[in-house]
Design an enzyme around this catalytic site. Structure first.
Site, PDB file in Angstrom:
ATOM      1  N   GLY A 104       0.444  -1.360  -0.150  1.00  0.00           N
ATOM      2  CA  GLY A 104       0.340   0.382  -0.106  1.00  0.00           C
ATOM      3  C   GLY A 104       1.026   1.037   0.153  1.00  0.00           C
ATOM      4  CD  GLU A 105       5.135   1.843   3.788  1.00  0.00           C
ATOM      5  OE1 GLU A 105       6.089   2.336   3.363  1.00  0.00           O
ATOM      6  OE2 GLU A 105       4.704   1.555   5.192  1.00  0.00           O
ATOM      7  CB  SER A 106       3.483   5.906  -2.759  1.00  0.00           C
ATOM      8  OG  SER A 106       4.399   6.853  -1.431  1.00  0.00           O
ATOM      9  CE  LYS A 112       7.233  -1.768   2.614  1.00  0.00           C
ATOM     10  NZ  LYS A 112       6.387  -2.517   3.390  1.00  0.00           N
ATOM     11  CB  ILE A 113       3.340   1.757  -5.365  1.00  0.00           C
ATOM     12  CG1 ILE A 113       2.103   0.723  -4.234  1.00  0.00           C
ATOM     13  CG2 ILE A 113       2.770   1.541  -6.492  1.00  0.00           C
ATOM     14  CD1 ILE A 113       1.377   2.097  -4.231  1.00  0.00           C
TER      15      ILE A 113
END
Length: 1525
Positions: A719-721, A723-724
């Site tokens: 969900g973290e930007s 990490k994405i």
């Protein structure tokens, strides 16, 4: 157009005839549908190919796989087969058809007016062409095949195509063409046949006629269907092109579509025709060469879409549109002229776009292929068309109920039926043609997955049938598709927790059971999926489902439970049938993983060779098991999970990114959230793992959105930007590296990937109200491709793909069987390109051991529960078959614990037999089928697989036997052994009944009616509880029930369990023996057995029986058997049947086994010492019988007893009998047998037998004669000693001879010592006979090498002791106790004298001879002074001088006693005469007269005179004390 009444009447008649013909045809066709399984018609033989020298003689194949037949037979052969022997016959047949058409036309006013017109009025062209044909047909010359068929077909075809003719006329013309085609008037060798066939197809598909009534219209439609089918089935069909075949199929389906509003008869005929067309077309697939190599340089007429998501069924939608637009004509029902005519015409015009490319512009090469003789191209189009019918729900109009075939289950079921027929006929030949195979792998299976979840049982059943056919024919090419079908369809529907209806569950279970009935199915599931790291455990899932579904939890038994049971048993029976084929997996070498190896990259060298793939899958399964454990640790804690994998060498000791990436990529069961979080972590190592993870994907040749779907199927996007971003960056880099065609750099891929994720969230999130439009999506992605725009079509395709199918992450572990989503399907198709090949198993049993280990436990439990709840004998038998299959497999793999579980389950059903309710239990056994079958199965397992039964199994089997025993159902003699008959004969001649034995009624613990006695005791009889009250007479029903129960017991062959125990393996035999011991109860001191005595006796008898039957393995059993009998003997203090059985069973074992097992003879005989430990009360009762049995044992086995230990036991028992009144006779008889003539005397038993004989001689229980005989036995044994001495001297080595002689002398000494003891017996006859026997032994030892020093010992310990003891007895005891002691003393003195004289030569050489001589003189002097009954014996006084004189004379004669025999006071001469003066002084002068003495030196005589005053008593005390003491 209106017609007159005559025309209407004729029309009705023709309609009636047509309808009748159709009905008859439908009847015949329906019959063919249900009975015909081949592609050939009942009227026409199938196409036959003959090959010679590798070349096809009957036909040749086109370059694109089309079928081009060149028949050799020609029209002549056809004429012969059809019955037309010449050209005129065929002309007559065609002429008749012309007349039929003209006759029908004349009935119509429209056509009849031409015949009533003026001569200048011309005839209609249709009539004219028919008449012209009639005029010419008989004038044609040559063979019929040389005549252009267009000439005689064209007039009929014109009538068919004319829109002026009515349905009756068109129908007759169609019948004529059908007749020409079906009677083989034309064939492939006919001139211009290609043009003729093309004209026929074009005319039929362009058929037009006026509709006057629905009936005539349906008749005409049926005729069209007949002719279309005849075109494909006739011998000239090979000349048809791919285009024509597609047209025929399309036209036929159009009629099927139109028939939705027609009669049921037309609908059935239309569907049957469509079905036959498909069968006929695909039946030729096996005759077409492989087209795989043709795809390299040639394009396919069918645009292949890997995902199949965007293909639109334009053909079917166009047909629906045409059907709805032309549903009526001037208020009339739909007819060919208004409906099908336009639709078929439209279809023909747009055929290329319809069948070839779904609306795209057609390639010229594709048009060329479609014009060639038919083959694979038309099959591809037809099969694609059939697959597209499964998408009918997506393409139906707004009001689907306007056409019944296009609603609910009708269309998909119809399409599935056609597809199934195609697969049945094409079978494995589909794999030759990649385009067809691709359709099956992708589009067909995707639709099967969708319709597999249909609520319609009919649809689901057909889907399962198709998959079963695909499994049989194409399993190698459908590995992942089959896995998905089982996981997402069958295993989901078969369980109620996923919302499936009962009908769905039942159909799914039926399908699963059908699969299980395939012999190699479960083996292939296990090898391909359970042993594949990247696949799910399909085998385990199926077995778990079957076992759980068979459990009727809180519900009565239903068909679902029976189905699941059938599946389980089918799997078991398949394993049982494979027993003996292949190696046993338990013998394989274990996998030793001592260090990490990149096992993800391991490949099997040859998947077709079991010697290669079997070890490979074993190794993979080992890794998979360990990985699943590691995955469980990983899901709980990522760090600890990786450490665990390092510890088990599944990851290297020093982690590297590639190994971790492979673990995350390929390991099933990992938490997708944790994978996403780990890959998105900012840690440097995690970033490296992420890039390695991305490199495990192959994105070549696929669009970005599909690649992203495949990528995100393996984990859940975090969900973290940040990490994405990291995840998408790695993905974009990998995608651009492999697909740089559209995108100019990886940044463009990254931006577009972000945009796709945003679109997916926007469009599929219900919280987003304003959805992104296509224009918005295109606008958002402007100038991202290196400053340029991406193609609009490219972005539009991505947009619609995302909107149509959401990108969803695979469900997390624990959600059960997932649903197949479009993204999952795309990922599956991508994965299938690189998956390991499908392993096809043969009949070998290489994997069955591991499979059975998984299946056995749940299967036994499930079968047992069903058996318990069933009430039908057929179900009982099914369960029993399953039990026996489990037993067979378990025995083959030596799984004792599984057989034990099975036996325990079965024995539970027998536990209703209650020994305390005899009548009810016997009735239940006779009437209850379940109990009967369970009982028979238990003993079938015991008899067949006893080698592999464990402790628990034997314990339960014996419990069943004991129940039957207590119910009185077992035979009187349950167990027998090899020597039973001989023992019976032996019993009749020995022993006598003991009147002192208490009867069974006097023994409160005995429950048998009569206690048998002796060693040969029989096994327990029928249970009979004796009571004082008379038993009631059984009723007829009770007698019948008892008889039935006895017959059931006989079928069980219970006795075989024990009589055949000699064939049991050692471990199982030992367990059986221990089970018998435990079942018999543990003895308790003073209280016999803890359980009831009858049970203990019964078990003891069985124990003895198996011991006797296993004489070759007695060493294995003996310890336990002996301990059990010992416990019984030592704990029993009162007489009872049990102690009797224990003692005589022990004797029986010894009796039977001694001849065969000399190695343990000592142990067997030592065990008989238990008899000596019997309680006195018990011994008194049984000792006579015991002695009789011991006697028999000795007489039968004396030659087999060699050791001293064995004889010690025997003689101990015999010695005991010497003190027992009742048994002494038998005991002495045994001793007499051993010692008579030395028959069985051995050095090992000599001393023991002599000692036993001494005890019998001393015993006063028998007559004096027996004691005398015992003494004779002792005395006679000297002969054996002499013989052994003689034999010893012939031995080889001096050392051995010396030792043997020494041992013989020792035995002789023990003999005379024993007789000496009897010499003190109070009985005169015995005492005196003992002295005589002693004298015999002492004087008869001439042949025995007795050394001089041993003679001294003999005098000191035997002779002097006897002389002294007898004198003491004579002086001190009363006469009433020892009578006539005077005679005894005389005998002993004579014995002393004789022995002394006989041994004098040896004794005189001793240095201590003077001491011995003084001792003799001293005893002689005592005897002269002895007082018997208060006075001296005159006989002794007379005897002593005589004996002394004789002795002195002998000594004198031998030069031992002479005047010169010594000087001094201790000389022999001086000592002799010193003692002699006190006994008989006159003897000196008698023995040595004066003249002889004068010759001796004078000083010696003086020395003698000087010492006359010395007291003889002092001399004795000084010189004779040592010798005589």
């Amino acid at each position: 157009m209106k017609t007159n009444s005559q025309d209407a009447t004729g029309h009705r008649k023709q309609e009636s005839m047509s309808n009748l013909e159709s009905v008859e045809g439908q009847y015949n066709l329906a019959t063919a549908t249900t009975t015909t399984t081949t592609t050939s018609s009942n009227l026409h033989p199938p196409l036959v190919f003959t090959c010679s020298s590798g070349k096809c003689q009957a036909g040749s194949f086109g370059k694109m796989g089309h079928l081009k037949m060149q028949m050799e037979t020609g029209i002549n052969a056809i004429e012969d087969q059809s019955g037309y022997t010449n050209r005129n016959s065929i002309a007559c047949m065609i002429n008749a058809e012309i007349g039929a058409v003209l006759a029908v036309m004349r009935r119509n006013v429209r056509w009849g007016v031409h015949y009533m017109a003026d001569d200048d009025q011309l005839e209609h062209s249709l009539v004219k062409s028919l008449k012209e044909l009639r005029r010419q047909i008989f004038s044609w010359q040559g063979q019929w095949h040389s005549i252009n068929p267009v000439l005689y077909l064209q007039p009929f075809l014109d009538v068919i195509k004319s829109d002026e003719t009515g349905a009756p006329i068109t129908g007759v013309a169609l019948s004529s063409v059908y007749k020409i085609l079906t009677l083989d008037v034309i064939d492939q060798n006919t001139v211009n046949i290609e043009d003729a066939m093309h004209l026929v197809v074009d005319a039929i598909t362009s058929c037009r006629f006026e509709v006057t009534d629905p009936g005539s219209e349906e008749v005409a439609l049926m005729k069209i269907l007949q002719v279309l089918l005849a075109c494909v089935k006739c011998k000239a069909s090979a000349t048809l092109s791919n285009q024509h075949i597609c047209t025929i199929v399309n036209s036929c389906f159009h009629i099927v579509h139109q028939a939705g509003t027609k009669s049921e008869l037309l609908q059935r005929i239309a569907r049957y025709t469509m079905h036959e067309l498909v069968r006929c077309i695909f039946s030729h697939l096996q005759d077409i060469e492989n087209t795989e190599h043709l795809l390299i340089n040639e394009s396919s007429p069918l645009k292949q879409e890997t995902s199949g998501q965007n293909n639109e069924n334009t053909v079917f939608s166009r047909l629906l549109e045409n059907g709805s637009q032309n549903s009526s004509y001037d208020g009339e029902p739909l007819g060919i002229s208004s409906g099908i005519a336009s639709a078929v015409t439209s279809t023909v015009m747009d055929e290329n776009s319809a069948f070839a490319s779904n609306g795209n512009e057609t390639d010229p090469h594709e048009l060329q292929l479609m014009s060639e003789p038919y083959g694979v191209p038309c099959m591809v189009e037809i099969f694609h068309f059939l697959c597209s019918l499964l998408n009918v729900v997506e393409h139906m109009g707004m009001n689907p109920r306007s056409n019944t075939i296009a609603f609910d289950e009708d269309v998909p079921l119809f399409a599935l039926t056609l597809i199934n027929s195609a697969i049945e006929l094409g079978g494995p030949f589909f794999r030759r043609h990649p385009r067809l195979l691709s359709l099956i792998q992708d589009e067909l299976f995707r639709n099967l997955m969708q319709f597999g979840l249909s609520m319609s049982p009919l649809v689901l059943s057909m889907v399962c049938s198709i998959v079963l056919n695909l499994y049989h024919h194409l399993c190698k090419e459908l590995k992942l598709q089959l896995e998905a079908f089982f996981s997402c369809v069958i295993l989901r529907l078969a369980q109620s927790k996923y919302g499936a209806s009962y009908q769905q569950q039942e159909v799914a279970m039926e399908a699963l059971v059908d699969f299980c009935r395939q012999k190699s199915f479960m083996v292939e599931m296990y090898a391909n999926y359970d042993c594949d790291i990247t696949c799910s455990n399909v085998f385990e899932d199926i077995t778990n489902l079957l076992s759980k579904s068979a459990f009727p939890v809180n519900n009565p038994l239903s068909s679902m439970h029976i189905l699941a049971l059938d599946g389980l048993i089918a799997v078991m029976q398949g394993m049982a049938e494979r027993i003996g084929n292949g190696s046993v997996s338990s013998e394989r070498s274990p996998v030793n993983l001592e260090q990490y190896i990149p096992f993800w990259l391991e490949k099997c060298e040859n998947y077709g060779d079991p010697n290669d793939w079997v070890p490979f899958v074993f190794r993979r399964k080992y890794f998979k098991k360990r990985l699943m454990i590691g995955a469980d640790h990983f899901n709980r804690d990522v760090k600890k999970g990786l450490e665990f994998l390092q510890g088990t060498h599944l990851l290297p000791d020093k982690l590297d990114p590639q190994s971790v990436a492979c673990f995350l990529r390929y390991t099933a069961g990992l938490d997708k959230n944790l994978i996403g979080d780990y890959l998105g972590n900012h840690d440097e190592f995690c970033v490296q793992v992420l890039h390695q993870f991305a490199r495990t994907f192959d994105f070549q040749g696929i669009t970005l959105d599909k690649a992203l779907r495949i990528f995100l199927e393996t984990f859940r996007l975090p969900g973290e930007s940040q990490k994405i971003h990291r995840v998408l960056e790695a993905f974009s880099e990998r995608y651009f590296e492999q697909s740089p065609d559209v995108l100019v750099n990886k940044d463009a891929a990254l931006v577009l990937s972000y945009s796709i994720i945003m679109l997916n969230t926007d469009h599929h999130n219900v919280q987003v109200k304003k959805k992104m439009t296509e224009e918005d999506f295109i606008r958002n992605n402007r100038l991202i491709n290196g400053g340029n725009d991406l193609p609009r079509e490219f972005l539009s395709e991505i947009y619609h793909s995302i909107c149509k199918n959401e990108i969803r992450t695979t469900p997390e572990p624990g959600f059960g069987f997932p649903e197949m989503t479009p993204s999952r399907w795309i990922s599956l198709m991508h994965k299938s390109r690189k998956t390991a090949p499908f392993i096809v198993s043969d009949s070998r049993a290489d994997l069955d051991y591991d499979m059975f280990a998984i299946l056995s436990g749940p299967a036994i439990a499930a079968i047992s529960v069903v058996f318990d709840n069933a009430e039908n004998e057929e179900i009982y038998q099914t369960c029993i078959d399953g039990f026996l299959a489990v037993a067979k497999i378990s025995a083959h793999y030596h799984l004792a614990n599984v057989i034990d579980d099975l036996v325990v389950c079965l024995c539970k059903f027998i536990s209703i037999l209650d020994p305390f309710s005899v009548e009810e239990s016997v009735q239940a056994l006779g009437d209850d089928t379940k109990v009967r079958m369970a009982l028979e199965t238990v003993f079938a397992i015991a008899n067949s697989y006893g080698d592999y039964i464990g402790a628990a199994g034997w314990r339960n089997i014996l419990d069943c036997i004991l129940r039957l025993h207590k119910l009185g159902l077992l035979p009187t003699r349950l167990v027998s052994d090899a020597a039973e008959e001989s023992e019976l004969s032996a019993e009749s001649g020995h022993g006598k009944p003991n009147s002192n034995l208490p009867s069974s009624t006097q023994l409160p613990s005995v429950s048998t009616p009569k206690r048998s006695s002796g060693l040969m005791s029989r096994f327990s009889q029928l249970l009979y509880l004796g009571t004082e009250e008379p038993r009631s007479v059984p009723t007829a029903e009770e007698l019948v029930a008892h008889q039935q129960a006895v017959q059931i017991i006989q079928k069980c062959h219970i006795d075989t369990v024990f009589t055949e125990s000699k064939f049991l393996q050692a471990e199982s035999l030992l367990l059986l023996a221990r089970a018998l011991i435990n079942a018999g109860g543990q003895p308790r001191k003073g209280n016999s057995i803890s359980g009831d005595e009858d049970t203990s006796v019964f078990c003891l008898e069985l124990l003895v029986a198996i011991t006797l039957n296993n004489r070759d393995r007695i060493g294995l059993l003996w310890k336990d058997v002996y301990e059990h009998i010992s416990n019984i003997v030592q704990s029993t203090v009162t007489p009872c049947v049990l102690i009797e059985k224990a003692v005589f069973g022990l004797l029986r074992i010894c009796h039977r086994l001694l001849p065969y097992k000399e190695s343990i003879a000592d142990e067997l005989l030592r065990s008989l010492q238990l008899v000596l430990k019997l309680d006195a009360r018990v011994a008194d009762i049984y000792y006579e019988q015991i002695t009789q049995e011991v006697s028999r044992l000795v007489k039968a086995n004396a030659s087999h007893v060699r050791s001293q230990l064995g004889w010690r036991t025997i003689t101990s028992l015999l010695s005991f009998t010497a003190r027992h009144q009742e048994s002494s006779e038998a005991g002495f008889d045994t001793l007499l047998f051993i010692m008579s003539d030395g028959a069985h005397l051995l050095p090992a038993n000599y001393v023991l037998c002599v000692d036993t004989a001494r005890q019998f001689a001393e015993s006063r229980l028998g007559q004096v004669e027996r004691s005398v005989v015992a003494l004779d036995l002792m005395a006679g044994s000297v002969n054996c000693l002499e013989k052994w001495t003689s034999d010893a001297k012939l031995a080889g080595k001096d050392e051995e001879v010396e030792k043997m002689l020494k041992d013989i002398v020792e035995m002789w000494l023990r003999l005379v010592q024993g007789i000496k003891k009897v010499c003190l017996d109070p009985r005169e006859e015995v005492r005196n006979h003992a002295l005589l026997s002693l004298q015999t032994c002492l004087t008869g030892a001439v042949g025995i090498h007795v050394p001089p020093d041993l003679w001294l010992q003999c005098f000191d310990q035997v002779i002097f002791t006897a002389v002294d003891d007898l004198l003491e007895i004579a002086e001190e005891y009363y006469q009433k106790e020892y009578r006539n002691m005077e005679g005894t003393l005389i005998l002993v003195l004579k014995l002393l004298s004789k022995v002394f004289l006989q041994s004098l030569p040896k004794l005189s050489q001793l240095t201590d001879f003077s001491k011995l001589w003084v001792a003799v003189l001293d005893r002689t002097e005592k005897y002269t002074k002895a007082k018997i009954r208060g006075r001296r014996s005159e006989k002794l006084q007379e005897l002593v001088p005589e004996l002394l004189k004789n002795t002195l004379l002998v000594m004198k004669s031998q030069g031992i006693l002479l005047p010169s025999s010594g000087v001094g006071e201790n000389s022999l001469w001086e000592l002799t005469w010193l003692h002699m003066k006190n006994i008989a002084p006159s003897l000196q002068s008698e023995v040595f007269p004066a003249p002889e003495l004068q010759q001796a030196p004078h000083k010696q005589i003086e020395a003698v005179d000087a010492n006359t005053s010395v007291s003889s008593n002092e001399t004795v005390s000084q010189d004779g004390a040592g010798v005589g003491s």
